[in-house]
Write an enzyme that holds these catalytic residues in place. Structure first.
Site, mmCIF file in Angstrom:
data_model
loop_
_atom_site.group_PDB
_atom_site.id
_atom_site.type_symbol
_atom_site.label_atom_id
_atom_site.label_comp_id
_atom_site.label_asym_id
_atom_site.label_seq_id
_atom_site.Cartn_x
_atom_site.Cartn_y
_atom_site.Cartn_z
ATOM 1 N N ARG A 1 1.703 -6.431 9.394
ATOM 2 C CA ARG A 1 1.362 -7.907 9.029
ATOM 3 C C ARG A 1 0.787 -8.334 10.140
ATOM 4 O O ARG A 1 -0.393 -8.583 9.970
ATOM 5 C CB ARG A 1 2.830 -8.129 7.920
ATOM 6 C CG ARG A 1 1.724 -9.871 7.012
ATOM 7 C CD ARG A 1 2.534 -10.990 6.749
ATOM 8 N NE ARG A 1 3.548 -9.947 6.050
ATOM 9 C CZ ARG A 1 4.018 -10.794 4.979
ATOM 10 N NH1 ARG A 1 3.469 -12.296 4.471
ATOM 11 N NH2 ARG A 1 4.277 -10.013 3.608
ATOM 12 N N GLU B 1 9.251 -6.467 3.665
ATOM 13 C CA GLU B 1 8.893 -5.285 3.343
ATOM 14 C C GLU B 1 9.948 -4.822 4.920
ATOM 15 O O GLU B 1 10.055 -5.152 6.184
ATOM 16 C CB GLU B 1 7.663 -4.425 3.883
ATOM 17 C CG GLU B 1 7.523 -3.138 4.278
ATOM 18 C CD GLU B 1 6.179 -2.940 4.768
ATOM 19 O OE1 GLU B 1 6.188 -1.661 4.328
ATOM 20 O OE2 GLU B 1 5.358 -3.887 4.877
ATOM 21 N N CYS C 1 3.404 3.520 2.763
ATOM 22 C CA CYS C 1 3.664 1.996 2.030
ATOM 23 C C CYS C 1 3.404 2.132 0.985
ATOM 24 O O CYS C 1 3.614 0.810 0.185
ATOM 25 C CB CYS C 1 1.032 1.800 2.999
ATOM 26 S SG CYS C 1 0.566 3.182 2.232
ATOM 27 N N GLU D 1 -4.656 -2.841 5.194
ATOM 28 C CA GLU D 1 -3.389 -2.579 4.539
ATOM 29 C C GLU D 1 -2.591 -3.079 5.993
ATOM 30 O O GLU D 1 -1.716 -2.727 6.557
ATOM 31 C CB GLU D 1 -4.050 -1.228 4.327
ATOM 32 C CG GLU D 1 -3.236 -0.898 2.603
ATOM 33 C CD GLU D 1 -1.890 0.691 3.250
ATOM 34 O OE1 GLU D 1 -0.891 0.575 3.230
ATOM 35 O OE2 GLU D 1 -3.309 1.239 3.093
#
Length: 525
Positions: A243, A394, A302, A265
């Protein structure tokens, strides 16, 4: 094939003089020759100027020629042979079977896009013929097609050294759209990148395309990425990664005099909902299958199932026991890079330090690997999850958090507090259907792909696939990075009003010389 450690700019192989990049064997921690000198501004400008200079020529290549180009890339990657697999194994620690499968996926998606090109539906041709006698106002002749957006910067991903890298989905879809591509190789697998890059370079030569259609650059740190995104000739970006990395590129792209789209992504914990009847029927089977998905590739997907949601019950207890047993006997796996291993360890530490995530099980601790992944399973209450955003982060690796809800209303509340996701999964029995129906609107708002009675790891490359989702799963929820719709990211519509037939592109001319699907005066031709 001898690796040179060079930048590949068009048909040239250039030795850069910047700080060298070395692949690190993640199992041993040792560097792997050769070193790849980081390129500077001069090489960036050379690659982007070359791409820009051939853009108008490449975007108007015939559908057949462009399709043959993608097929030739696939052929040349396969022709590299076992050298590619062995180098990728050294650089990533991934097993042979996984990499051979990924090579097949890489070549398969190139050939899939070649079929897309030939079909021509991506052109989205629309023809509204002139209506000179229409009352009260006549209509002029209007025709529309999609054209390539311009040169694209593609960033190779760490976790897929082939399928999301030099000749992966972003590159394949951009080339299919008619966009020249400049790839930034991922520093974790530079040799693998060079082998694939030379295969693409050779395909350009075989198909007698202009050399600027493809370049491959290497660079340490953030400098190369920033230089590519801010170069005025680059018109779009494809990125798979963290991110923080994605948002940094988006900021740079938005701050340009001419902002450009970044298709990034980035982050997803992929919630899995275990419905009451399904849990009651097969809790042990679900627990075992869950851990198999969690451990796949050391959790470095992912779409890894990082969150389990269920209502407290005897079935949930049995699921937890079964999952804990599977995790406890799991052998540690080597992670892709020492950096990913460090980030994974930091993520586990953060969960423990919240004081709200109880450790349920961890894998065997003994390992000879320099970068081992110890599978770890946590549990927390729904109330704590809702209040503490640290539990939402995450953790990239084989780590998952079970959220225990008091009832379906609280489970729904947890879903509403989630960020955007790549996937959302529901395990259900027929007795659960009415409750699942009530959850679906929320799941549709939260995720790009909704699964029933499956596990999210594994992404089919096909027409219907969506690999995207609301922020922060991706930067643009309207797009996908996998599947044939990925080509739409690198296209834009152009309308031709009253243009003479002799000047129209073939796709828009009367008689439909390309024999592609067209919408003519509102009817499909």
């Amino acid at each position: 094939m001898h690796l040179k450690g060079h930048q590949l700019i068009g048909q040239e192989s250039i030795a850069a003089t910047g700080k060298p990049i070395y692949a690190i064997n993640p199992a041993s921690g040792q560097p792997i020759e050769p070193g790849y000198g980081s390129c500077g501004q001069e090489e960036v400008e050379q690659a982007t100027q070359l791409a820009w200079s051939v853009f108008d020529l490449y975007r108007e290549t015939s559908l057949t020629r462009r399709a043959e180009f993608l097929e030739t890339i696939a052929d040349q990657i396969e022709a590299v042979g076992d050298v590619l697999i062995e180098r990728a194994m050294q650089e990533t620690g991934l097993p042979r079977a996984r990499l051979e499968g990924e090579r097949g996926r890489t070549c398969g998606q190139l050939r899939l896009f070649s079929k897309v090109i030939r079909a021509g539906e991506w052109l989205d041709v629309r023809v509204d013929p002139a209506l000179p006698d229409r009352s009260p106002l006549p209509r002029t002749d209007l025709r529309q097609r999609h054209i390539a957006i311009g040169p694209v910067a593609v960033f190779g991903a760490s976790n897929f050294p082939l399928a999301f890298s030099v000749a992966g989905g972003d590159t394949a879809s951009a080339l299919a759209a008619g966009c020249p591509v400049v790839v930034k190789a991922h520093s974790a697998h530079p040799g693998t990148s060079e082998l694939v890059g030379r295969a693409v370079q050779k395909a350009v030569a075989i198909c007698e395309l202009p050399s600027g259609v493809f370049s491959l650059l290497y660079g340490a740190g953030k400098e190369l990425g920033q230089a590519l995104v801010t170069d005025p000739r680059i018109q779009a970006v494809g990125f798979t990664g963290s991110r923080s990395g994605g948002t940094a590129l988006m900021k740079a792209a938005n701050n340009r005099p001419q902002p450009i789209p970044v298709y990034a992504e980035m982050s997803s914990i992929n919630p899995v909902v275990l419905m009451p009847a399904a849990l009651e029927e097969t809790p042990e089977t679900l627990g075992q299958a869950f851990v198999a998905s969690l451990n796949m590739g050391a959790g470095q997907f992912c779409t890894n199932p990082g969150l389990i949601l269920a209502v407290k019950s005897a079935g949930l207890d049995r699921f937890k026991d079964a999952a804990a047993a599977e995790v406890s006997k799991s052998a540690p796996q080597t992670m892709l890079t020492p950096g990913i291993h460090s980030a994974y360890s930091a993520g586990l530490t953060q969960l423990r330090e919240t004081g709200k995530a109880k450790e349920v099980a961890t894998s065997k601790l003994d390992s000879d690997s320099h970068s081992p992944c110890h599978s770890t399973l946590f549990a927390a209450s729904a109330a704590d999850f809702i209040k503490d955003e640290r539990l939402h982060a995450e953790v990239f690796g084989s780590c998952s958090l079970i959220i225990e809800c008091s009832d379906m209303a609280q489970l729904q509340e947890v879903l509403e507090h989630l960020e955007g996701q790549l996937t959302a999964t529901v395990h259900m029995a027929e007795a659960d259907y009415s409750m699942v129906e009530a959850l679906l609107p929320t799941l549709e708002r939260k995720a790009g792909r909704i699964l029933a009675n499956a596990w999210p790891t594994g992404v089919e490359v096909c027409e219907a696939m969506v690999h995207g989702g609301p922020w922060p799963a991706t930067s643009d929820s309207r797009s996908t990075s996998v599947g044939t719709a990925a080509i739409q990211r690198f296209l834009r519509p152009v309308c031709y009003q009253g243009i003479p037939q002799a000047l129209l592109p073939d796709a828009l001319r009367d008689g439909n010389p390309l024999a592609v699907s067209r919408l003519v005066d509102g009817a499909r031709e």
